[in-house]
Design a protein around this motif. Structure first.
Motif, PDB file in Angstrom:
ATOM      1  N   THR A   1      -2.902   4.907   5.404  1.00 30.50           N
ATOM      2  CA  THR A   1      -3.143   4.539   4.000  1.00 30.50           C
ATOM      3  C   THR A   1      -4.115   5.494   3.321  1.00 30.50           C
ATOM      4  OG1 THR A   1      -4.869   2.939   4.617  1.00 30.50           O
ATOM      5  CG2 THR A   1      -2.626   2.093   4.356  1.00 30.50           C
TER       6      THR A   1
ATOM      7  N   SER B   1      -9.438  -5.815   6.029  1.00 26.38           N
ATOM      8  CA  SER B   1      -7.980  -5.698   6.166  1.00 26.38           C
ATOM      9  C   SER B   1      -7.469  -4.601   5.237  1.00 26.38           C
ATOM     10  CB  SER B   1      -7.302  -7.018   5.798  1.00 26.38           C
ATOM     11  OG  SER B   1      -7.774  -8.080   6.560  1.00 26.38           O
TER      12      SER B   1
ATOM     13  N   ALA C   1       0.837  -1.201   0.000  1.00 24.89           N
ATOM     14  CA  ALA C   1       0.000   0.000   0.000  1.00 24.89           C
ATOM     15  C   ALA C   1       0.876   1.256   0.000  1.00 24.89           C
ATOM     16  CB  ALA C   1      -0.987   0.002   1.170  1.00 24.89           C
TER      17      ALA C   1
ATOM     18  N   TRP D   1     -11.906   1.059   0.659  1.00 22.11           N
ATOM     19  CA  TRP D   1     -13.053   0.254   1.096  1.00 22.11           C
ATOM     20  C   TRP D   1     -13.028   0.299   2.623  1.00 22.11           C
ATOM     21  CZ3 TRP D   1     -17.257  -0.977  -1.287  1.00 22.11           C
ATOM     22  CH2 TRP D   1     -18.108  -1.950  -0.782  1.00 22.11           C
ATOM     23  N   PHE D   2     -13.796   1.233   3.163  1.00 26.45           N
ATOM     24  CA  PHE D   2     -13.615   1.671   4.549  1.00 26.45           C
ATOM     25  C   PHE D   2     -13.618   0.532   5.559  1.00 26.45           C
ATOM     26  CE2 PHE D   2     -13.747   6.333   4.858  1.00 26.45           C
ATOM     27  CZ  PHE D   2     -13.900   6.649   3.521  1.00 26.45           C
ATOM     28  N   ARG D   3     -12.739   0.677   6.544  1.00 29.08           N
ATOM     29  CA  ARG D   3     -12.673  -0.289   7.637  1.00 29.08           C
ATOM     30  C   ARG D   3     -13.984  -0.323   8.423  1.00 29.08           C
ATOM     31  NH1 ARG D   3     -10.761  -0.307  12.748  1.00 29.08           N
ATOM     32  NH2 ARG D   3      -9.861  -2.275  13.467  1.00 29.08           N
ATOM     33  N   SER D   4     -14.723   0.780   8.391  1.00 28.94           N
ATOM     34  CA  SER D   4     -16.014   0.802   9.091  1.00 28.94           C
ATOM     35  C   SER D   4     -17.045  -0.104   8.419  1.00 28.94           C
ATOM     36  CB  SER D   4     -16.547   2.231   9.185  1.00 28.94           C
ATOM     37  OG  SER D   4     -16.709   2.794   7.903  1.00 28.94           O
TER      38      SER D   4
ATOM     39  N   ARG E   1      -8.780 -16.139   5.891  1.00 32.87           N
ATOM     40  CA  ARG E   1      -8.817 -15.033   4.950  1.00 32.87           C
ATOM     41  C   ARG E   1      -8.089 -15.507   3.693  1.00 32.87           C
ATOM     42  NH1 ARG E   1      -5.454  -9.583   6.263  1.00 32.87           N
ATOM     43  NH2 ARG E   1      -3.851 -11.165   6.050  1.00 32.87           N
TER      44      ARG E   1
ATOM     45  N   TYR F   1      -9.004  -1.592   3.018  1.00 31.65           N
ATOM     46  CA  TYR F   1      -9.179  -0.171   3.343  1.00 31.65           C
ATOM     47  C   TYR F   1      -8.114   0.708   2.699  1.00 31.65           C
ATOM     48  CZ  TYR F   1      -6.089  -1.240   7.381  1.00 31.65           C
ATOM     49  OH  TYR F   1      -5.066  -1.657   8.182  1.00 31.65           O
ATOM     50  N   ALA F   2      -6.970   0.139   2.323  1.00 33.02           N
ATOM     51  CA  ALA F   2      -5.994   0.939   1.581  1.00 33.02           C
ATOM     52  C   ALA F   2      -6.512   1.304   0.190  1.00 33.02           C
ATOM     53  CB  ALA F   2      -4.659   0.208   1.460  1.00 33.02           C
TER      54      ALA F   2
ATOM     55  N   THR G   1     -11.081   4.638  14.199  1.00 32.39           N
ATOM     56  CA  THR G   1     -10.465   3.586  13.390  1.00 32.39           C
ATOM     57  C   THR G   1      -9.070   3.285  13.958  1.00 32.39           C
ATOM     58  OG1 THR G   1      -9.901   2.864  11.150  1.00 32.39           O
ATOM     59  CG2 THR G   1      -9.596   5.226  11.639  1.00 32.39           C
TER      60      THR G   1
ATOM     61  N   GLU H   1      -5.295   2.754   8.984  1.00 30.22           N
ATOM     62  CA  GLU H   1      -6.204   3.347   7.995  1.00 30.22           C
ATOM     63  C   GLU H   1      -5.958   4.847   7.845  1.00 30.22           C
ATOM     64  OE1 GLU H   1     -10.491   3.058   8.656  1.00 30.22           O
ATOM     65  OE2 GLU H   1     -10.819   2.888   6.496  1.00 30.22           O
TER      66      GLU H   1
END
Lengths: 370, 370
Positions: free
Chosen positions: A353, B306, A40, B282-285, A137, B278-279, A346, A350
């Motif tokens: 990145t 992740s 990233a 695609w939000f961690r939330s 995962r 999320y990088a 968060t 995050e």
């Protein structure tokens, strides 16, 4: 491309601090070796600058997530070992070989694909094997390992150079999964030919010698995030983010600030508008919750964060300090990445990145920091 | 730079849909003109592609936030008018003129700086005046306007071509601030020399004729976000985001998924791991709250997001559909940007501006959409 005098914000990355963090971990885990995770774009801090600085300090192994990240990194690092965590998408195996990238094989399907590709070429190309020990995962799980035991031809066609796994809860020192995953990793790797092993990312580096195996893979800790959230942060701070004040306004009740009128002014005061917004990765969830540092004072973010702007209550500061053109610290000595993450709801990963493209970026090496 | 066969995700931007949205608004607000807001890289969708498509359709006025965005846009749009919302930082006035960018002057200080700069050159350079009507973020407020009335020399040295203001609550049709700001804008602009006026962004375009004045400035609505949240979305969808499945895994209780072991598997099923995290914005939330569409079925995101990966429960789908290499829709016909924002606890604007650099981007024009 940004110009420092045009930009509304400045992002300073201290390469010497990253190197110091790498060395601190290296001392703690020796004789295990320390690979640097620079996926990233080195967590938003610029892999093309971060990775060469680490290589110059002696780091000879790097980890990225995707093939494109590996190809880009190879252009600045001709020699070091580069692992690609996501492994090959079908049809991309030749690109791995062309750029001397080592894929992490995450499933029997990826392993078979790599073996079939290997058969067509000469010599067994290097690969890492990802054993899933509880993340569910990516990774080869116990069932697949059993099936693999019946396919010696597959393993014979690859050259496994590393067995790796990921801890799910390494940031919680006392979480029972840590010991469970450690035991499972040891047991499952034992079903494969002997090869170097790696389990720990940043958190795992601080869980004790049993977790270090032959190689650790810190990312977050290199960039100053706290790998031991229940204790003081042992890592040096790496990032400074400064935003420029565009305007300072006298306000009084009954005014409101920002979209949705969510902040209500209760008395005479002053609001500074800073040229940083959620399009710069200054999360919208910081609305009425975030802070900045100015003149040694922590000033609260008021109202919603806009796309390009955020407002701070600077009533506590004199106009000589809170004036248009002045820089506020959004991330720095007085407010770490982890602090901002806590305000935003968060994690520091995050926040890093998400750091946006409009920040003017500069890379320094410690002594230039003043 | 990304390669579609290497990339873990594909971002498709429908330029014809953006143009259709611009035309829909133009029909609704005529004879007011419609400027296009393309700040923050056209809300993450690529200003260098979006703006020329709109210009080809007849849009002759564009709005960005920063000087660097204006300079970049000028390289692809030689002719159109370009307004820069944040105005000049001290010392950058010459750059505005060199690239024929019109600054929005947000304070008496910016106005005076521009006037002083103008005095040094020949001819009064064009500028827009931002009148604050209740955001208390940027803009010349009532007090400053009074002071300005005593400085005719300042106004005489600039050439004001637009008076603009921002609505704070335009997305809430019945919010009392809308009418208040409308009245204040009319009253305060009346204290200035007569010039074209602009109040409405996306939401304001749908508040009725009184809000349109001479020019409206939609951004979000052009990109398909709903400018009328209490009613069905009149705008065409613009964005499709697809993520590649890297691996599909059979699971059963008592396993857990992802960091922190926050998702507990309750019975036999299948988990697909997608190469978006999320990088990538695609939000961690979205952890344990988001969704994807696959084979017409809405599949839930399970566990934490992740940095580079997210997992979805695809138990409802057969292996012929949920297989490695298959694409899931993260944003598209079955799940709009606004839907994702609702899952993530934010607004569609932030979902768009956070779209990451690793997505392989392509721009299509309607007919290529299949």
């Amino acid at each position: 491309m940004t110009n420092p005098s045009h930009a509304g914000s400045l992002l300073t990355v201290d390469l010497a601090a990253i190197v110091a963090n790498w060395r601190l971990i290296a001392q703690g885990v020796a004789p295990a070796k320390v690979a640097a995770v620079v996926k990233a774009d080195a967590y938003g801090l610029g892999a093309a600058r971060v990775a060469p600085a680490l290589a110059a300090a002696g780091c000879d192994t790097f980890v990225v997530a995707t093939l494109d990240e590996g190809i880009a990194l190879r252009t600045v690092l001709p020699e070091p070992v580069i692992f690609v965590l996501n492994g090959p998408l079908p049809g991309t195996e030749g690109e791995f070989l062309a750029h001397a990238l080592i894929p992490v094989l995450n499933s029997l399907a990826q392993l078979t694909g790599w073996a079939n590709f290997a058969r067509a070429g000469s010599g067994a190309p290097a690969a890492a094997l990802h054993i899933d020990t509880g993340m569910n995962r990516l990774g080869i799980d116990e069932l697949e390992l059993e099936r693999l035991a019946g396919r010696p031809d597959v393993l014979a066609r690859v050259r496994p150079v590393l067995a790796l796994s990921h801890l799910a809860c390494a940031d919680e020192r006392s979480h029972p999964m840590n010991a469970e995953q450690l035991a499972r990793f040891t047991r499952l790797a034992g079903q494969l030919p002997a090869m170097p092993m790696s389990l720990a990312a940043s958190g795992g580096c601080f869980l004790g010698r049993a977790f270090h195996f032959d190689m650790v893979r810190p990312g977050a800790a290199l960039y100053g995030l706290n790998p031991t959230p229940d204790r003081p942060n042992p890592m040096a701070q790496v990032v400074r983010l400064q935003g420029k004040i565009l305007q300072v306004r006298d306000v009084d009740s009954p005014r409101t600030v920002g979209y949705g009128a969510t902040h209500r002014v209760t008395g005479p005061g002053r609001i500074a508008t800073v040229a940083v917004g959620y399009a710069d990765g200054w999360f919208r969830s910081l609305g009425n919750r975030g802070h900045a540092m100015l003149g040694g004072v922590k000033v609260p973010l008021v109202g919603r964060v806009s796309m390009d702007l955020a407002c701070f209550d600077v009533s506590a500061l004199p106009p000589e300090i809170a004036h248009p053109g002045a820089l506020v610290d959004l991330i720095g000595a007085g407010q770490t990445v982890d602090d901002v993450a806590a305000d935003a709801g968060t994690i520091g990963y995050e926040i890093l990145t998400a750091l946006g493209a409009r920040h003017h970026r500069r890379w320094i090496s410690g002594e230039d920091a003043a």
